[in-house]
Design an enzyme around this catalytic site. Structure first.
Site, mmCIF file in Angstrom:
data_model
loop_
_atom_site.group_PDB
_atom_site.id
_atom_site.type_symbol
_atom_site.label_atom_id
_atom_site.label_comp_id
_atom_site.label_asym_id
_atom_site.label_seq_id
_atom_site.Cartn_x
_atom_site.Cartn_y
_atom_site.Cartn_z
ATOM 1 C CD GLU A 44 -3.250 1.043 2.211
ATOM 2 O OE1 GLU A 44 -2.845 0.637 3.705
ATOM 3 O OE2 GLU A 44 -3.549 2.097 2.158
ATOM 4 N NE ARG A 48 4.204 -7.956 10.432
ATOM 5 C CZ ARG A 48 3.266 -6.959 9.806
ATOM 6 N NH1 ARG A 48 1.883 -7.842 8.933
ATOM 7 N NH2 ARG A 48 4.059 -6.148 9.387
ATOM 8 C CE LYS A 69 2.778 0.089 5.200
ATOM 9 N NZ LYS A 69 2.559 -0.143 3.550
HETATM 10 P P1 ATP Z 1 3.155 -2.269 8.266
HETATM 11 O O1 ATP Z 1 2.163 -2.923 9.129
HETATM 12 O O2 ATP Z 1 4.432 -2.455 8.054
HETATM 13 O O3 ATP Z 1 2.510 -1.041 7.453
HETATM 14 P P2 ATP Z 1 1.452 -3.358 5.746
HETATM 15 O O4 ATP Z 1 1.564 -4.674 6.319
HETATM 16 O O5 ATP Z 1 0.411 -2.903 5.929
HETATM 17 O O6 ATP Z 1 3.221 -3.380 6.995
HETATM 18 P P3 ATP Z 1 1.848 -3.492 3.216
HETATM 19 O O7 ATP Z 1 2.314 -2.231 2.317
HETATM 20 O O8 ATP Z 1 0.164 -4.183 2.891
HETATM 21 O O9 ATP Z 1 2.843 -3.455 4.301
HETATM 22 O O10 ATP Z 1 2.497 -4.691 2.528
HETATM 23 C C1 ATP Z 1 2.973 -4.837 1.971
HETATM 24 C C2 ATP Z 1 3.236 -6.691 2.017
HETATM 25 O O11 ATP Z 1 4.330 -6.723 2.654
HETATM 26 C C3 ATP Z 1 2.063 -7.251 2.582
HETATM 27 O O12 ATP Z 1 2.007 -8.380 1.653
HETATM 28 C C4 ATP Z 1 2.908 -7.584 3.775
HETATM 29 O O13 ATP Z 1 1.929 -9.136 3.980
HETATM 30 C C5 ATP Z 1 4.472 -7.775 4.143
HETATM 31 N N1 ATP Z 1 4.666 -7.406 4.999
HETATM 32 C C6 ATP Z 1 4.756 -6.054 5.996
HETATM 33 N N2 ATP Z 1 5.510 -6.379 6.921
HETATM 34 C C7 ATP Z 1 6.146 -6.849 6.744
HETATM 35 C C8 ATP Z 1 6.979 -7.928 7.683
HETATM 36 N N3 ATP Z 1 7.208 -7.523 8.843
HETATM 37 N N4 ATP Z 1 7.616 -9.015 7.154
HETATM 38 C C9 ATP Z 1 7.532 -9.707 6.091
HETATM 39 N N5 ATP Z 1 6.553 -8.883 4.997
HETATM 40 C C10 ATP Z 1 6.199 -8.367 5.603
HETATM 41 MG MG MG Z 2 -1.345 -2.276 5.587
#
Ligand code: ATP
Ligand code: MG
Length: 570
Positions: free
Chosen positions: A35, A269, A279
């Site tokens: 995102e 994760r 984020k």
């Molecule tokens: P954050 O919680 O940091 O905002 P998010 O999951 O909301 O992370 P996205 O942009 O939605 O961020 O994530 C893109 C992809 O990265 C998703 O498939 C998510 O599962 C993966 N991802 C995010 N954080 C991690 C992590 N710590 N380890 C592995 N994969 C991750």
């Molecule tokens: Mg997210």
């Protein structure tokens, strides 16, 4: 069937191999779906590389898809930053750069399809009421109870009324937040995600790609699986928090005339000690000014790590070593540092730099004489070649390399003691000059001309070899020393009523001015990496200006990972 590159097999690769064997899929197509509401961090690197590597190993394809369904938090700046970081990591999406927003029209049509099937309805409950009616899970001892939710009074509207209202929602006839479209599934389902999830909400906000074309925005749950289906994704790999969403993912795909049905697979994760990864939390650090921006070298963002001097290869190796599993764990920050040291040790040329200079006058060295010594760029790699470093009567050494009253375990320079200057001569300290406050401002030393090149013909030994820089030739620089951003391995673990920001390390950045560098560093470009002998790995910062270099310390030379590994018996 084996994977092409012989990567270790994990449960994800096993599933894919089985899917290909059984004929469920005949090809492999993955995607990374960020995102664009912030910069990528090292956790995202795991997801990017996992998806990219898997596609490559199975001769498949890899897409970059922006999951941009929330206009209020997303921006084109983030899109560009994410593209830069994914490319830098080495993942190639070729021409497959997609946006969930490109599917808004198709998603809208499918929503009407569900309404016509009697499987979606327009609801007038407020967001608070929706959540209240849904109910919540109650934890009783080891048991999780999910008492049934309550149906919305609008749940049984006719298909015609729903269609009419939904079209008017799209046309902008209703105020923000006043109506939603919900899937009609089961308000007493034990999985709360299945209790008539919201598919659309009304938001009057300008979207970074669709502008003001839409005031209806799909939720993540509604957009994600269908976006995967449209792109022909076979394996939709995501993190564990989406596991409970999988029945919904499958419900939508099963109830729609989609061209293709992907399979969702969840993994744990990546978490790292001494930092935060979400984020949302990173945004707070940036917005409140606790760091200088998304690319602050103390952050675990890819932009920050790049600026700090990390290489994509080091991050790739780290991700490889961490592996993939289904169980959550916290990886030691030291492993990441170990990976960058290992990589930079091979590729970073050695240089001499004195970070906290102490002036040394070599009293018996001829005035005005300059000798150029040949220095190895990398003792571990002869192909890295050599360079010349100038030596003259006045040099700088590191302040910490001298002690007036040394304890027994201090082997470096002290009054009356002899040490080696790397590549040059032995020197002996004869006199310590202090200012009126008693601060040491200069050492007077003598050199032994017979030790040229660093060995004594009479075989006498010294216990220390110091790095140094000729004062007349030195160039000045600013050096930024970074330490962990937080003082606790888990910064978010705070007592009730406390803020995790209290765990910020007040000494995470120390700026040194007036550092002295050997002249071969003149003109070094932002992004160039070096090993400063005995001091660590350093990278030229983009803040550098002609005549005013700025360096970031990537890592010290001390490898604490080895120690941890021994302790853990790994
Ligand atoms: P954050 O919680 O940091 O905002 P998010 O999951 O909301 O992370 P996205 O942009 O939605 O961020 O994530 C893109 C992809 O990265 C998703 O498939 C998510 O599962 C993966 N991802 C995010 N954080 C991690 C992590 N710590 N380890 C592995 N994969 C991750
Ligand atoms: Mg997210």
């Amino acid at each position: 069937m084996a994977t092409r590159t012989g990567e270790p097999r994990d449960f994800i690769r096993e599933i894919i191999i089985e899917d290909l064997r059984s004929g469920r899929y005949e090809r492999v197509h993955t995607r990374f779906p960020p995102e664009p509401n912030g910069y990528l961090h090292i956790g995202h690197a795991k997801s990017v590389l996992l998806n990219y590597w898997i596609a490559k190993e199975f001769g498949g394809k890899f897409n970059l898809r922006f999951d941009n369904t929330n206009p209020e938090k997303e921006s084109a700046e983030y899109v560009e930053a994410i593209k830069r970081d994914v490319r830098w990591l080495g993942a190639d999406w070729e021409d497959r750069e997609f946006y969930a927003s490109d599917y808004f029209e198709q998603l809208y049509e499918w929503a009407e399809y569900l309404i016509k099937q009697g499987k979606a309805y327009v609801d007038d409950l407020s967001p608070e009421e929706v959540s209240e009616y849904r109910g919540k899970a109650i934890i009783k001892g080891d048991e999780v109870l999910t008492p049934p939710g309550k149906e919305s009074p609008y749940r049984n509207r006719s298909v015609e009324e729903n269609l009419d209202l939904f079209r008017r929602m799209r046309a902008g006839e209703f105020p923000e937040g006043s109506k939603t479209l919900r899937a009609k599934i089961d308000m007493s389902h034990p999985n709360l995600n299945m209790r008539d999830p919201v598919m659309y909400r009304i938001i009057y906000a300008s979207h970074h790609r669709t502008g003001s074309k839409w005031c209806l925005y799909p939720t993540y749950d509604w957009a994600h699986g269908q976006s995967d289906a449209i792109e022909g994704i076979t394996h939709s790999i995501c993190t564990r928090e989406f596991e409970v969403h999988r029945p919904l993912y499958e419900w939508f795909l099963g109830n729609l005339p989609v061209p293709h049905k992907p399979r969702q697979i969840e993994f744990a994760r990546l978490n790292l000690t001494y930092t935060v990864m979400s984020k949302r939390l990173l945004l707070r650090l940036v917005q409140e000014g606790h760091v200088k921006g998304w690319d602050d070298p103390r952050l675990p963002t890819l932009a920050g790590m790049r600026r700090r001097g990390y290489t994509p290869e080091a991050i790739q190796e780290f991700i490889r070593r961490v592996g993939v599993s289904k169980t959550e764990s916290i990886v030691e920050y030291e492993l990441l540092e170990h990976c960058v040291r290992d990589d930079l040790n091979k590729r970073a040329p050695r240089r001499m730099a004195v970070l906290e200079p102490l002036r040394v006058v070599i009293t018996n060295y001829p005035d005005g004489q300059v000798e150029w010594f040949e220095a190895l760029n990398n003792p571990e790699d002869p192909s890295a070649g050599t360079r010349k470093v100038p030596f003259s009567k006045v040099i700088y050494i590191e302040r910490e390399d001298f002690m007036e009253e040394p304890p027994p375990e201090f082997f470096r320079l002290a009054p009356g003691r002899e040490v080696r200057l790397r590549y040059a001569y032995f020197i002996r300290c004869d006199e310590v000059i202090k200012d009126k406050d008693g601060k040491i401002v200069e050492l007077r030393c003598t050199y032994d001309p017979a030790t040229r090149g660093g060995e004594a013909p009479d075989g006498r030994k010294v216990k220390a070899t110091l790095h140094w820089v000729s004062a007349a030739h030195a160039i000045e620089a600013e050096v930024r020393l970074y330490d962990r951003l937080f003082t606790k391995p888990d910064p978010l673990d705070v007592p009730e009523g406390h803020d995790w920001l209290e765990n910020l390390n007040p000494n995470s950045l120390v700026v040194l001015q007036g550092c002295k560098l050997e002249p071969s560093l003149e003109g070094a470009e932002p992004g160039e990496r070096f090993q400063f002998e005995r001091k660590g790995y350093f990278c030229v910062d983009p803040d550098s200006r002609p005549g005013r270099l700025v360096f970031n310390r990537t890592a010290t030379l001390r490898d604490t990972w080895q120690k941890i590994k021994r302790k853990q018996g790994k």
